[in-house]
Motif scaffolding. Sequence first.
Motif, PDB file in Angstrom:
ATOM      1  N   SER A  33      81.224 -30.300  29.028  1.00  0.00           N
ATOM      2  CA  SER A  33      79.751 -29.579  29.727  1.00  0.00           C
ATOM      3  C   SER A  33      80.155 -28.027  30.979  1.00  0.00           C
ATOM      4  N   PRO A  34      79.537 -26.894  31.222  1.00  0.00           N
ATOM      5  CA  PRO A  34      80.182 -26.660  31.909  1.00  0.00           C
ATOM      6  C   PRO A  34      79.910 -27.245  33.714  1.00  0.00           C
ATOM      7  N   THR A  36      80.698 -26.178  37.359  1.00  0.00           N
ATOM      8  CA  THR A  36      82.019 -26.031  38.864  1.00  0.00           C
ATOM      9  C   THR A  36      82.621 -27.049  39.816  1.00  0.00           C
ATOM     10  N   GLY A 321      73.660 -37.232  30.363  1.00  0.00           N
ATOM     11  CA  GLY A 321      74.074 -39.131  30.558  1.00  0.00           C
ATOM     12  C   GLY A 321      74.745 -39.818  29.412  1.00  0.00           C
ATOM     13  N   ARG A 360      80.069 -35.192  33.491  1.00  0.00           N
ATOM     14  CA  ARG A 360      80.971 -36.414  34.396  1.00  0.00           C
ATOM     15  C   ARG A 360      81.571 -36.861  33.571  1.00  0.00           C
TER      16      ARG A 360
HETATM   17  C1  LIG Z   1      80.341 -31.449  39.267  1.00  0.00           C
HETATM   18  C2  LIG Z   1      79.678 -30.606  38.467  1.00  0.00           C
HETATM   19  C3  LIG Z   1      79.386 -29.655  38.501  1.00  0.00           C
HETATM   20  C4  LIG Z   1      78.467 -28.899  37.516  1.00  0.00           C
HETATM   21  N1  LIG Z   1      78.494 -28.068  36.947  1.00  0.00           N
HETATM   22  C5  LIG Z   1      77.537 -26.613  36.933  1.00  0.00           C
HETATM   23  C6  LIG Z   1      77.897 -25.443  36.208  1.00  0.00           C
HETATM   24  O1  LIG Z   1      78.582 -24.275  36.532  1.00  0.00           O
HETATM   25  N2  LIG Z   1      77.079 -24.714  35.513  1.00  0.00           N
HETATM   26  C7  LIG Z   1      75.741 -25.781  34.648  1.00  0.00           C
HETATM   27  O2  LIG Z   1      75.821 -25.296  34.083  1.00  0.00           O
HETATM   28  N3  LIG Z   1      75.921 -26.773  35.049  1.00  0.00           N
HETATM   29  C8  LIG Z   1      76.662 -27.548  35.823  1.00  0.00           C
HETATM   30  N4  LIG Z   1      76.588 -29.395  35.405  1.00  0.00           N
HETATM   31  C9  LIG Z   1      75.427 -29.490  35.373  1.00  0.00           C
HETATM   32  C10 LIG Z   1      76.621 -30.634  34.028  1.00  0.00           C
HETATM   33  O3  LIG Z   1      76.872 -28.840  32.733  1.00  0.00           O
HETATM   34  C11 LIG Z   1      75.596 -30.957  33.229  1.00  0.00           C
HETATM   35  O4  LIG Z   1      74.768 -30.639  32.465  1.00  0.00           O
HETATM   36  C12 LIG Z   1      74.958 -32.821  34.001  1.00  0.00           C
HETATM   37  O5  LIG Z   1      76.849 -33.155  34.418  1.00  0.00           O
HETATM   38  C13 LIG Z   1      74.955 -33.913  32.927  1.00  0.00           C
HETATM   39  O6  LIG Z   1      76.021 -34.114  31.995  1.00  0.00           O
HETATM   40  P1  LIG Z   1      76.417 -35.677  32.966  1.00  0.00           P
HETATM   41  O7  LIG Z   1      75.428 -36.549  32.227  1.00  0.00           O
HETATM   42  O8  LIG Z   1      77.401 -35.890  31.670  1.00  0.00           O
HETATM   43  O9  LIG Z   1      77.367 -35.457  33.479  1.00  0.00           O
HETATM   44  C14 LIG Z   1      78.199 -29.837  36.748  1.00  0.00           C
HETATM   45  C15 LIG Z   1      77.751 -31.004  36.829  1.00  0.00           C
HETATM   46  C16 LIG Z   1      78.529 -31.611  37.412  1.00  0.00           C
HETATM   47  C17 LIG Z   1      78.871 -32.861  37.907  1.00  0.00           C
END
Ligand SMILES: Cc1cc2nc3c(=O)[nH]c(=O)nc-3n(C[C@H](O)[C@H](O)[C@H](O)COP(=O)(O)O)c2cc1C
Length: 390
Positions: A33-34, A36, A321, A360
């Motif tokens: 996933s994207p 930053t 998640g 994450r």
């Molecule tokens: C450190 C960090 C940076 C993130 N930066 C972006 C971003 O640049 N663009 C975006 O669309 N989502 C961003 N997200 C959201 C993630 O792409 C993702 O949708 C979100 O973490 C939920 O997925 P997860 O539960 O697997 O972590 C970011 C998440 C994290 C943890």
Amino acid sequence: MVVDRRFERDERAALFTPLTVRSVTFRNRIVMSPMTRGYCPDGIPDEAVLAYYRRRAEGGTGLIITEGVAVDHAAALGDAGLGENNIPLLAGDRAIAGWRMVTDAVHAAGGKIIPQLWHQGAMRKPGTGPFPKSATVSPSGIWGPLGRMTSIAPSFIPSDPHIGEPMTECDIEDAIAAFERCAKNALVAGFDGIALHGGHGYLIDNFLWEGTNRRQDRWGGDRARRSAFGAEIVRRIRTSIGEEFPIFFRFSQWKQQDFRAKLADTPEELAEVLCPLADAGVDVFDASVRYFNSAAFERHPGNLAGWAKRITGKLSMAVGGVGMNHGMYDKGDGAKASDDFEPLIQRFKQEEFDLVAVGRGMIGDPLWADKFRSRREFLPYIPENDATLF
Ligand SMILES: Cc1cc2nc3c(=O)[nH]c(=O)nc-3n(C[C@H](O)[C@H](O)[C@H](O)COP(=O)(O)O)c2cc1C
């Protein structure tokens, strides 16, 4: 007792079938996933960034969507809370050459990679970023309603919701052209497609959401008209990059300005938002939610990615998640890896969505995809340890 593994059902195999979108084949359905990170000095990806993405490709990830990459527009980027001038760019020879190294390395490891094109819009903190003197732009000059539930640091929330003038036709054309230029540059840099950040309260989402779009011209009004800006970006990119490369579009109900915001209360309303984007040339809808395993609408089963797919007939990607016990932004005793994959696998096998994005978990463990496949234990995601790119 000796278990005869030949008789075990390998349910995870379903997620390791290839998927071809336009002319590009992803080796499996696991997507980074994207995210930053803020590690590109002067906006240029360096060796550390290359190694970070290469490790995820070597770890079996089918597709990497990069961190948000600022489009070539003076107001695209402000302070993202991660230090100065370290968010990547995709304009100019140095940035293109930096990304070329990254895409070559990911391809050599068997992966695919696309950049997430990002314009912060109303969320850009005025007076910050590479061009601090440029005015922050948004459709109606509104940050969003104040006082809603949000996790934004107070220093990023304005005291007055009116942050500037509504964008003029000329401003709108400039912003669209910036997305288009970067999409062309992305192909020069060797990327395999384009991802657009259309969620989380940034510029494209500022047009989609009535909380930030009060226009009554062709860029505002009802839901379909509020999609016109995003759709025009998609159309222009599709015309520029041709038919071979996929376009992903991330959207979200929630906004950083308001976690409880909604673009649509019903599937029918969601169709009004997404169909113009689908018609313009989106191939994959990336439905950004905190829990992939939750229903998108009251009285209707199905998650948001599932509804995007059903409504538009396009492909979709679930996120939120996956392999984590806490959703992003949730308070609590810290997110930990979880191995409860049953709902994910069942929903995927029912073809509710086509791709699965991991955020994450993928920061914590570059080998996430391979370990998921072979049922090995993941390294933990520890935000406090996040001082280097691993
Ligand atoms: C450190 C960090 C940076 C993130 N930066 C972006 C971003 O640049 N663009 C975006 O669309 N989502 C961003 N997200 C959201 C993630 O792409 C993702 O949708 C979100 O973490 C939920 O997925 P997860 O539960 O697997 O972590 C970011 C998440 C994290 C943890």
